[in-house]
Design a protein around this motif. Structure first.
Motif, PDB file in Angstrom:
ATOM      1  N   GLN A  29       0.866  -1.166   0.000  1.00 17.46           N
ATOM      2  CA  GLN A  29       0.000   0.000   0.000  1.00 17.46           C
ATOM      3  C   GLN A  29       0.909   1.223   0.000  1.00 17.46           C
ATOM      4  OE1 GLN A  29      -3.176  -0.322   2.834  1.00 17.46           O
ATOM      5  NE2 GLN A  29      -3.074   1.834   3.340  1.00 17.46           N
ATOM      6  N   ASN A  30       0.363   2.387  -0.252  1.00 16.36           N
ATOM      7  CA  ASN A  30       1.191   3.592  -0.218  1.00 16.36           C
ATOM      8  C   ASN A  30       2.032   3.612   1.049  1.00 16.36           C
ATOM      9  OD1 ASN A  30      -0.081   4.300  -2.569  1.00 16.36           O
ATOM     10  ND2 ASN A  30      -1.393   5.826  -1.639  1.00 16.36           N
ATOM     11  N   ILE A  73      -6.119  -8.502   7.690  1.00 23.22           N
ATOM     12  CA  ILE A  73      -7.516  -8.247   7.381  1.00 23.22           C
ATOM     13  C   ILE A  73      -7.503  -7.053   6.439  1.00 23.22           C
ATOM     14  CG2 ILE A  73      -9.758  -7.549   8.273  1.00 23.22           C
ATOM     15  CD1 ILE A  73      -8.900  -8.848  10.960  1.00 23.22           C
ATOM     16  N   ILE A  74      -7.912  -7.265   5.214  1.00 24.87           N
ATOM     17  CA  ILE A  74      -7.842  -6.218   4.197  1.00 24.87           C
ATOM     18  C   ILE A  74      -9.255  -5.776   3.842  1.00 24.87           C
ATOM     19  CG2 ILE A  74      -7.101  -5.659   1.851  1.00 24.87           C
ATOM     20  CD1 ILE A  74      -4.924  -7.855   2.245  1.00 24.87           C
ATOM     21  N   ASP A  78      -7.024  -4.070  -2.368  1.00 26.15           N
ATOM     22  CA  ASP A  78      -5.730  -4.618  -1.967  1.00 26.15           C
ATOM     23  C   ASP A  78      -4.706  -4.233  -3.007  1.00 26.15           C
ATOM     24  OD1 ASP A  78      -3.565  -6.025  -1.025  1.00 26.15           O
ATOM     25  OD2 ASP A  78      -4.455  -8.004  -1.335  1.00 26.15           O
ATOM     26  N   LYS A  79      -3.949  -3.172  -2.745  1.00 24.85           N
ATOM     27  CA  LYS A  79      -2.968  -2.675  -3.697  1.00 24.85           C
ATOM     28  C   LYS A  79      -1.772  -3.598  -3.838  1.00 24.85           C
ATOM     29  CE  LYS A  79      -4.108   2.165  -3.173  1.00 24.85           C
ATOM     30  NZ  LYS A  79      -3.602   3.502  -2.911  1.00 24.85           N
ATOM     31  N   GLY A  80      -1.554  -4.467  -2.879  1.00 17.33           N
ATOM     32  CA  GLY A  80      -0.404  -5.365  -2.913  1.00 17.33           C
ATOM     33  C   GLY A  80      -0.737  -6.686  -3.572  1.00 17.33           C
ATOM     34  N   ASN A  81      -1.323  -6.626  -4.749  1.00 19.08           N
ATOM     35  CA  ASN A  81      -1.704  -7.822  -5.487  1.00 19.08           C
ATOM     36  C   ASN A  81      -0.491  -8.716  -5.718  1.00 19.08           C
ATOM     37  OD1 ASN A  81      -2.569  -9.723  -7.333  1.00 19.08           O
ATOM     38  ND2 ASN A  81      -3.834  -8.268  -8.461  1.00 19.08           N
TER      39      ASN A  81
END
Length: 86
Positions: A29-30, A73-74, A78-81
């Protein structure tokens, strides 16, 4: 070991720090990275990122002996694919 790394750096260095950390960890994530890393690679990563950071920047590393201590727990995107990770 497994680490979670978070950082807060000046806008001028965000791209450079992000690109550098992607060599070692998974971008989640950022300003957040995580992943398995050896002691030696962690040393190398810290040494390298220290050359980019300035006094006003902040970087925190949370270290875990094993990944099984972490439960994610997202919510939302989910940017971290990890679909492209083998």
């Amino acid at each position: 070991m497994y680490i979670i790394l978070v950082y807060d750096v000046d806008e001028k260095r965000v791209s450079k720090v992000n690109k550098f950390l992607k060599r070692y960890l998974l971008w989640r994530q950022n300003s957040v990275f995580e992943g398995e890393i050896t002691d030696k690679l962690l040393e190398n990563m810290i040494s390298g990122v220290n050359k980019i950071l300035k006094d006003q920047d902040s970087l925190i590393i949370y270290k875990f002996k094993v990944k099984s201590y972490i439960e994610n727990i997202i919510l939302g995107n989910d940017k971290g694919n990890t679909d492209n990770v083998i």
